[in-house]
Scaffold this motif. Structure first.
Motif, PDB file in Angstrom:
ATOM      1  N   LEU A 251       0.854  -1.176   0.000  1.00  0.00           N
ATOM      2  CA  LEU A 251       0.000   0.000   0.000  1.00  0.00           C
ATOM      3  C   LEU A 251       0.895   1.233   0.000  1.00  0.00           C
ATOM      4  O   LEU A 251       1.569   1.501   0.994  1.00  0.00           O
ATOM      5  CB  LEU A 251      -0.862  -0.019   1.261  1.00  0.00           C
ATOM      6  N   GLY A 252       0.937   1.958  -1.112  1.00  0.00           N
ATOM      7  CA  GLY A 252       1.703   3.197  -1.137  1.00  0.00           C
ATOM      8  C   GLY A 252       3.199   2.982  -1.037  1.00  0.00           C
ATOM      9  O   GLY A 252       3.701   1.872  -1.203  1.00  0.00           O
ATOM     10  N   ARG A 253       3.911   4.054  -0.758  1.00  0.00           N
ATOM     11  CA  ARG A 253       5.369   4.070  -0.797  1.00  0.00           C
ATOM     12  C   ARG A 253       6.020   3.192   0.276  1.00  0.00           C
ATOM     13  O   ARG A 253       6.995   2.526   0.043  1.00  0.00           O
ATOM     14  CB  ARG A 253       5.844   5.522  -0.616  1.00  0.00           C
ATOM     15  N   SER A 254       5.470   3.198   1.481  1.00  0.00           N
ATOM     16  CA  SER A 254       6.187   2.620   2.617  1.00  0.00           C
ATOM     17  C   SER A 254       5.341   1.665   3.433  1.00  0.00           C
ATOM     18  O   SER A 254       5.776   1.236   4.501  1.00  0.00           O
ATOM     19  CB  SER A 254       6.651   3.758   3.549  1.00  0.00           C
ATOM     20  N   SER A 255       4.152   1.359   2.979  1.00  0.00           N
ATOM     21  CA  SER A 255       3.204   0.653   3.856  1.00  0.00           C
ATOM     22  C   SER A 255       2.720  -0.663   3.275  1.00  0.00           C
ATOM     23  O   SER A 255       2.752  -0.888   2.064  1.00  0.00           O
ATOM     24  CB  SER A 255       1.991   1.547   4.142  1.00  0.00           C
ATOM     25  N   ILE A 256       2.279  -1.508   4.183  1.00  0.00           N
ATOM     26  CA  ILE A 256       1.704  -2.798   3.820  1.00  0.00           C
ATOM     27  C   ILE A 256       0.397  -2.947   4.587  1.00  0.00           C
ATOM     28  O   ILE A 256       0.352  -2.725   5.802  1.00  0.00           O
ATOM     29  CB  ILE A 256       2.670  -3.946   4.181  1.00  0.00           C
ATOM     30  N   LYS A 257      -0.669  -3.271   3.878  1.00  0.00           N
ATOM     31  CA  LYS A 257      -1.948  -3.556   4.530  1.00  0.00           C
ATOM     32  C   LYS A 257      -2.189  -5.043   4.365  1.00  0.00           C
ATOM     33  O   LYS A 257      -2.285  -5.537   3.240  1.00  0.00           O
ATOM     34  CB  LYS A 257      -3.063  -2.744   3.853  1.00  0.00           C
ATOM     35  N   TYR A 258      -2.247  -5.764   5.461  1.00  0.00           N
ATOM     36  CA  TYR A 258      -2.322  -7.221   5.366  1.00  0.00           C
ATOM     37  C   TYR A 258      -3.686  -7.676   4.859  1.00  0.00           C
ATOM     38  O   TYR A 258      -4.717  -7.178   5.321  1.00  0.00           O
ATOM     39  CB  TYR A 258      -2.030  -7.853   6.726  1.00  0.00           C
ATOM     40  N   ASP A 259      -3.667  -8.641   3.932  1.00  0.00           N
ATOM     41  CA  ASP A 259      -4.932  -9.227   3.496  1.00  0.00           C
ATOM     42  C   ASP A 259      -5.181 -10.558   4.217  1.00  0.00           C
ATOM     43  O   ASP A 259      -6.093 -11.292   3.884  1.00  0.00           O
ATOM     44  CB  ASP A 259      -4.985  -9.381   1.973  1.00  0.00           C
ATOM     45  N   ARG A 260      -4.353 -10.850   5.195  1.00  0.00           N
ATOM     46  CA  ARG A 260      -4.554 -12.023   6.038  1.00  0.00           C
ATOM     47  C   ARG A 260      -4.542 -11.569   7.486  1.00  0.00           C
ATOM     48  O   ARG A 260      -3.977 -10.546   7.832  1.00  0.00           O
ATOM     49  CB  ARG A 260      -3.441 -13.050   5.837  1.00  0.00           C
ATOM     50  N   ASP A 261      -5.149 -12.371   8.353  1.00  0.00           N
ATOM     51  CA  ASP A 261      -5.214 -11.983   9.759  1.00  0.00           C
ATOM     52  C   ASP A 261      -3.884 -12.239  10.473  1.00  0.00           C
ATOM     53  O   ASP A 261      -3.274 -13.292  10.320  1.00  0.00           O
ATOM     54  CB  ASP A 261      -6.317 -12.761  10.473  1.00  0.00           C
ATOM     55  N   VAL A 262      -3.454 -11.249  11.223  1.00  0.00           N
ATOM     56  CA  VAL A 262      -2.276 -11.393  12.086  1.00  0.00           C
ATOM     57  C   VAL A 262      -2.708 -11.006  13.503  1.00  0.00           C
ATOM     58  O   VAL A 262      -3.069  -9.849  13.753  1.00  0.00           O
ATOM     59  CB  VAL A 262      -1.123 -10.479  11.628  1.00  0.00           C
ATOM     60  N   TYR A 263      -2.700 -11.978  14.401  1.00  0.00           N
ATOM     61  CA  TYR A 263      -3.162 -11.717  15.760  1.00  0.00           C
ATOM     62  C   TYR A 263      -1.999 -11.616  16.743  1.00  0.00           C
ATOM     63  O   TYR A 263      -0.990 -12.308  16.597  1.00  0.00           O
ATOM     64  CB  TYR A 263      -4.089 -12.844  16.228  1.00  0.00           C
ATOM     65  N   ILE A 264      -2.165 -10.746  17.743  1.00  0.00           N
ATOM     66  CA  ILE A 264      -1.273 -10.798  18.901  1.00  0.00           C
ATOM     67  C   ILE A 264      -1.939 -11.764  19.874  1.00  0.00           C
ATOM     68  O   ILE A 264      -2.908 -11.438  20.547  1.00  0.00           O
ATOM     69  CB  ILE A 264      -1.075  -9.413  19.540  1.00  0.00           C
ATOM     70  N   LEU A 265      -1.411 -12.997  19.885  1.00  0.00           N
ATOM     71  CA  LEU A 265      -2.043 -14.077  20.640  1.00  0.00           C
ATOM     72  C   LEU A 265      -1.944 -13.807  22.135  1.00  0.00           C
ATOM     73  O   LEU A 265      -2.924 -13.908  22.875  1.00  0.00           O
ATOM     74  CB  LEU A 265      -1.328 -15.383  20.288  1.00  0.00           C
ATOM     75  N   ASN A 266      -0.753 -13.491  22.582  1.00  0.00           N
ATOM     76  CA  ASN A 266      -0.537 -13.146  23.976  1.00  0.00           C
ATOM     77  C   ASN A 266       0.763 -12.383  24.093  1.00  0.00           C
ATOM     78  O   ASN A 266       1.498 -12.248  23.111  1.00  0.00           O
ATOM     79  CB  ASN A 266      -0.518 -14.397  24.855  1.00  0.00           C
ATOM     80  N   SER A 267       1.052 -11.895  25.283  1.00  0.00           N
ATOM     81  CA  SER A 267       2.273 -11.111  25.469  1.00  0.00           C
ATOM     82  C   SER A 267       2.618 -11.068  26.945  1.00  0.00           C
ATOM     83  O   SER A 267       1.812 -11.466  27.796  1.00  0.00           O
ATOM     84  CB  SER A 267       2.074  -9.686  24.936  1.00  0.00           C
ATOM     85  N   ALA A 268       3.815 -10.598  27.246  1.00  0.00           N
ATOM     86  CA  ALA A 268       4.230 -10.470  28.644  1.00  0.00           C
ATOM     87  C   ALA A 268       5.155  -9.279  28.796  1.00  0.00           C
ATOM     88  O   ALA A 268       5.843  -8.885  27.857  1.00  0.00           O
ATOM     89  CB  ALA A 268       4.934 -11.738  29.110  1.00  0.00           C
ATOM     90  N   SER A 269       5.155  -8.706  30.006  1.00  0.00           N
ATOM     91  CA  SER A 269       6.029  -7.578  30.304  1.00  0.00           C
ATOM     92  C   SER A 269       6.734  -7.814  31.629  1.00  0.00           C
ATOM     93  O   SER A 269       6.142  -8.333  32.572  1.00  0.00           O
ATOM     94  CB  SER A 269       5.210  -6.282  30.375  1.00  0.00           C
ATOM     95  N   ILE A 270       7.996  -7.453  31.674  1.00  0.00           N
ATOM     96  CA  ILE A 270       8.761  -7.544  32.911  1.00  0.00           C
ATOM     97  C   ILE A 270       9.570  -6.253  33.032  1.00  0.00           C
ATOM     98  O   ILE A 270      10.119  -5.781  32.041  1.00  0.00           O
ATOM     99  CB  ILE A 270       9.640  -8.808  32.922  1.00  0.00           C
ATOM    100  N   VAL A 271       9.568  -5.659  34.212  1.00  0.00           N
ATOM    101  CA  VAL A 271      10.242  -4.363  34.381  1.00  0.00           C
ATOM    102  C   VAL A 271      11.064  -4.333  35.665  1.00  0.00           C
ATOM    103  O   VAL A 271      10.966  -5.225  36.509  1.00  0.00           O
ATOM    104  CB  VAL A 271       9.224  -3.189  34.428  1.00  0.00           C
ATOM    105  N   GLY A 272      11.859  -3.260  35.789  1.00  0.00           N
ATOM    106  CA  GLY A 272      12.665  -3.039  36.990  1.00  0.00           C
ATOM    107  C   GLY A 272      11.857  -2.353  38.085  1.00  0.00           C
ATOM    108  O   GLY A 272      10.666  -2.054  37.927  1.00  0.00           O
ATOM    109  N   LYS A 273      12.552  -2.074  39.189  1.00  0.00           N
ATOM    110  CA  LYS A 273      11.915  -1.524  40.383  1.00  0.00           C
ATOM    111  C   LYS A 273      11.282  -0.146  40.113  1.00  0.00           C
ATOM    112  O   LYS A 273      10.134   0.108  40.465  1.00  0.00           O
ATOM    113  CB  LYS A 273      12.987  -1.403  41.477  1.00  0.00           C
TER     114      LYS A 273
END
Lengths: 341, 341
Positions: B5-27
């Motif tokens: 899509l255009g000069r720098s972009s991609i529009k997906y024609d398939r589904d891409v899901y963020i299934l799960n995620s995790a975060s860990i941080v300092g004090k």
């Protein structure tokens, strides 16, 4: 997963061509056995710049310029550039390719970065995300010695297992279609993505031994995933194992019942005459495999001397900090199947 | 080019899901405004390790472990891990994810690396090269100060424009399919790949100003490529511009006739209470946008508070060497469209 194959590999169901490419090297590489094949050889290793890092950036800039010119393309014709180098925070890339204004995906896999950039680039073509992408990588002897080992002024003694970082950059234009004149250099038909392999070696003056286990792992996995034999390839080509790493690779693969000794080639062994040029184990660096692919390997495929090769650049994943903190030097190796068209 | 899509972009024609995620941080991050949302908060910033670099590696290792556990997956279920960090030669990644034995593609885009890893990862899903991939990035205050500025022991005075590198890591599992229980966190529907943008600024203590031009460039290009308006997004979220960079971004976009001030959010501004926590311009680092995405942004999308956001992590492309050689600090910014499911 129509394009996936086995645990670590992808076999493309669409055509990915290496449309054109360019190589630029320093003086010492120009004096080596492949010297006459490179597109441009510098008079000295500063390339008109004030620092080694700027010189390395100019290598990437010039390699991209030459590759675009040879393909009769403009920077605007390229959708994405996949690029990287060995320096901290990949500064050779940031300053080298910025003036082209091409969307950038930075990649890092130490000296395997040439393989990784071509793997990522070919995926973007096969996935129909782009029709033309650029893959460029570089290394520079002096900036790499400063980054990883000792200042050159220190004049340290190099052990015989040490390799000599190649001053050079190779740029490749990948395309999903054949141009009107029908000219392409080769075809990428599949890839095997490597894992980090760590045998616990800690010698940054023996990168070949550090990387050989990764090369063995990726080559073995590739043969499993593609259900193929070494004989299916005219050459199995590693990036920069050098003579010490080559011996280790043969030993590791023989234990798995795989013998590649008759068809193995290492870019690091080919690029210098180790005895005449005092380069010990051989050449190394992202630039080593990149310029050898552009100048020599693709030429053999074009001329029909080889039909199909496995191109497997190797990388040693260390930094000055990790080395000084006593960490090991893990390796990684990414492989591509490159075929004549 | 069905997905381009255009000069720098991609529009997906398939589904891409963020299934799960995790975060860990300092004090310090745990004591900030988002503290209660993170999956794991360290008691101190060493995380049981001997060096800051090892501590940062353990952040990546633990974030991946948690993300896999939350998704009820094993490392063997993942085809590729796209990973990177800020340290020279990405050593936090090399040592952090090696034990999982997942094929690795190393990426580098400074603090934009979280965006780049998700862009590359989502392309591999949309291109049908993998069904599940991991994207993980990290930063650590102490390893970053050592890498880019001064040893902590030096006790240098930090100007008000300086940001505070977030100690943290975020890991994301992307999938091409919805699991049996129907639970996914969000969907990535498109990306805009950024270019290197260099306004010639040289102040490594004012990264916000160095990165703002890249953020403006990518956001403007995104709106053009997707033929969209700022109002089409509930939030337009940059990674770590901080308060100084935010002002510059608003000014630059207003000159182009684009006003995002009502819907802009910056992860670096959200993660710390700048006055109470003495973090000056705000948080920064790959970890900043990664943990904020996992803990806060995806939560808002899951709860239906937001429907669609533009997530645009920003990176400053400098190294200690390039800074000391008087080079400028160019910026880069990669953007993703993330939607509720």
């Amino acid at each position: 997963m129509k394009q996936r194959l086995g645990r670590s590999s992808i076999k493309y169901d669409r055509d990915v061509y290496i449309l054109n490419s360019a190589s630029i090297v320093g003086k010492k590489e120009g004096e080596g056995p492949l010297g006459l094949l490179f597109d441009l050889v510098g008079d000295d290793d500063m390339f008109g710049c004030n620092t080694w890092e700027e010189a390395e950036s100019s290598l990437q800039k010039d390699a991209v310029y030459l590759a675009l010119e040879k393909a009769a393309l403009k920077a605007d014709d390229i959708s994405i550039v996949f690029a990287g180098d060995l320096l901290g925070q990949s500064i050779a890339t940031s300053f080298g390719i910025s003036s082209y204004g091409i969307p950038l995906m930075g990649v890092y896999g130490a000296c395997s970065t040439c393989g990784e950039s071509l793997a990522a680039g070919s995926m973007s073509i096969a996935g129909e995300f782009a029709d033309k992408v650029l893959c460029v990588t570089s290394s520079h002897f002096a900036s790499a010695e400063k980054e990883f080992r000792f200042p050159l002024e220190y004049g340290n003694q190099r052990p015989l297992s040490a390799s000599w970082t190649v001053t050079g950059s190779g740029a490749f234009i990948l395309s999903g279609s054949i141009p009107a004149d029908g000219r392409v250099r080769a075809r990428i038909s599949g890839i095997t993505i490597g894992k980090v392999v760590d045998y616990g070696l800690k010698d940054s003056m023996n990168m070949g031994a550090c990387m050989a286990p990764a090369a063995a792992s990726t080559i073995e996995q590739h043969l499993i995933d593609f259900d193929s034999q070494p004989e299916d390839y005219d050459k199995i080509i590693t990036g920069d194992l050098g003579s010490v790493g080559q011996t280790a690779l043969f030993d590791l693969l023989k234990k798995k019942g795989i013998d590649i000794s008759e068809r193995h080639m290492d870019c690091g062994i080919e690029i210098f005459d180790a005895n005449e040029q005092d380069t010990h184990s051989g050449g190394s660096g992202c630039g080593c495999s990149a310029v050898t692919l552009s100048a020599y390997i693709l030429k053999q495929l074009e001329e029909g001397n080889w039909k199909k090769v496995l191109f497997a650049p190797t990388g040693a994943l260390l930094s000055k900090t990790s080395f000084n903190e006593g960490m090991s030097v893990p390796g990684i190796c990414h492989a591509l199947v490159i075929e004549s068209v």
